[in-house]
Design an enzyme around this catalytic site. Structure first.
Site, PDB file in Angstrom:
ATOM      1  N   SER A   9      -1.911 -15.496  -2.047  1.00 61.51           N
ATOM      2  CA  SER A   9      -3.368 -15.450  -2.126  1.00 61.51           C
ATOM      3  C   SER A   9      -3.881 -14.243  -1.336  1.00 61.51           C
ATOM      4  CB  SER A   9      -3.972 -16.747  -1.578  1.00 61.51           C
ATOM      5  OG  SER A   9      -3.478 -17.009  -0.282  1.00 61.51           O
ATOM      6  N   GLU A  40       3.575 -25.058   2.583  1.00 60.46           N
ATOM      7  CA  GLU A  40       4.078 -25.078   3.952  1.00 60.46           C
ATOM      8  C   GLU A  40       5.345 -24.241   4.049  1.00 60.46           C
ATOM      9  OE1 GLU A  40       5.541 -28.179   7.435  1.00 60.46           O
ATOM     10  OE2 GLU A  40       4.974 -28.950   5.461  1.00 60.46           O
ATOM     11  N   ASP A  69       8.140 -12.683   1.523  1.00 62.17           N
ATOM     12  CA  ASP A  69       7.846 -13.135   2.875  1.00 62.17           C
ATOM     13  C   ASP A  69       8.202 -11.981   3.796  1.00 62.17           C
ATOM     14  OD1 ASP A  69       6.853 -15.369   4.469  1.00 62.17           O
ATOM     15  OD2 ASP A  69       8.788 -15.241   5.472  1.00 62.17           O
ATOM     16  N   GLY A 152      -2.398  -6.161   8.272  1.00 62.23           N
ATOM     17  CA  GLY A 152      -1.458  -6.820   9.176  1.00 62.23           C
ATOM     18  C   GLY A 152      -1.153  -5.966  10.397  1.00 62.23           C
ATOM     19  N   HIS A 179       8.876  -1.425   3.910  1.00 63.96           N
ATOM     20  CA  HIS A 179       9.748  -2.582   3.723  1.00 63.96           C
ATOM     21  C   HIS A 179       9.493  -3.256   2.380  1.00 63.96           C
ATOM     22  CE1 HIS A 179       6.016  -3.338   5.795  1.00 63.96           C
ATOM     23  NE2 HIS A 179       6.022  -4.596   5.385  1.00 63.96           N
ATOM     24  N   ARG A 180       8.216  -3.434   2.032  1.00 65.36           N
ATOM     25  CA  ARG A 180       7.903  -4.076   0.751  1.00 65.36           C
ATOM     26  C   ARG A 180       8.331  -3.180  -0.402  1.00 65.36           C
ATOM     27  NH1 ARG A 180       3.195  -5.678   1.890  1.00 65.36           N
ATOM     28  NH2 ARG A 180       3.893  -7.730   2.544  1.00 65.36           N
TER      29      ARG A 180
END
Length: 195
Positions: A9, A40, A69, A152, A179-180
């Site tokens: 999101s 979660e 992640d 971030g 990194h992404r």
């Protein structure tokens, strides 16, 4: 055209990933995951958390879904904030300021080594992992935030080769080295060969 659900999101991530696909001339329609989407993340590492998010999105949509992640790992902090990067500060606290406060006693760049990790997992609605990969991007924690691009921890992640933080690099520059980007390169190559 291929369709993939991106299990996030975070609008910043969506923009970054779409720009990467475009820059690599990879035609894919990124489908949004229905909101609210907040599974979660109780995995013990980045790959487990990316799987949790991807599988949840795949179950909801009935389509293959991928998730990333990502986290910042600081050597002298024993890898913290790590998988808790997004939730590192309490509500109302600034996670960058919290991290800079913890790093105050480390005065040289060599003491401030860090890396970003990014795990990407593609899962089908039955929970089968179709693709999984984790990248690592080395840098340092800068002494103060710099730059207006990115999001971030980008303003304090110093990249020696550019003599800039990630937040001082524009989206095209960042999408070549981050990194992404590294994880997405592997993902796109896999998609081209297998999807």
């Amino acid at each position: 055209m291929r369709e993939l659900v991106f299990a996030t999101s975070n609008s910043n991530k969506i923009f970054e990933v779409q720009e990467k696909f475009i820059s690599e001339n990879f035609c894919v329609k990124i489908l949004p995951v229905p909101q609210p989407f907040n599974p979660e993340e109780n995995g013990t590492n980045f790959l487990e958390n990316s799987y949790i998010k991807a599988y949840e999105a795949a179950k909801i949509t009935g389509k293959d879904a991928f998730a990333d992640d990502t986290g910042l790992c600081v050597e002298v902090l024993n890898g913290r904030p790590g998988i808790y990067s997004a939730r590192y500060a309490k509500k109302g606290e600034d996670k960058i300021q919290k991290l800079l406060y913890e790093m105050k006693k480390y005065k040289t760049l060599d003491e401030r080594k860090a890396y970003f990790a990014c795990a990407i997992t593609l899962v089908n609605p039955l929970g089968k992992t179709l693709f999984s990969y984790q990248s690592k991007f080395n840098g340092f924690i800068d002494f103060e935030p710099k730059g207006t691009y990115g999001f971030g921890y980008d303003p304090i992640f110093y990249v020696k080769e550019f003599d800039k933080t990630l937040a001082e690099l524009n989206i095209n520059e960042k999408n070549k080295i981050s990194h992404r980007s590294l994880a997405l390169n592997a993902f796109i190559n896999w998609l081209l060969a297998n999807y």
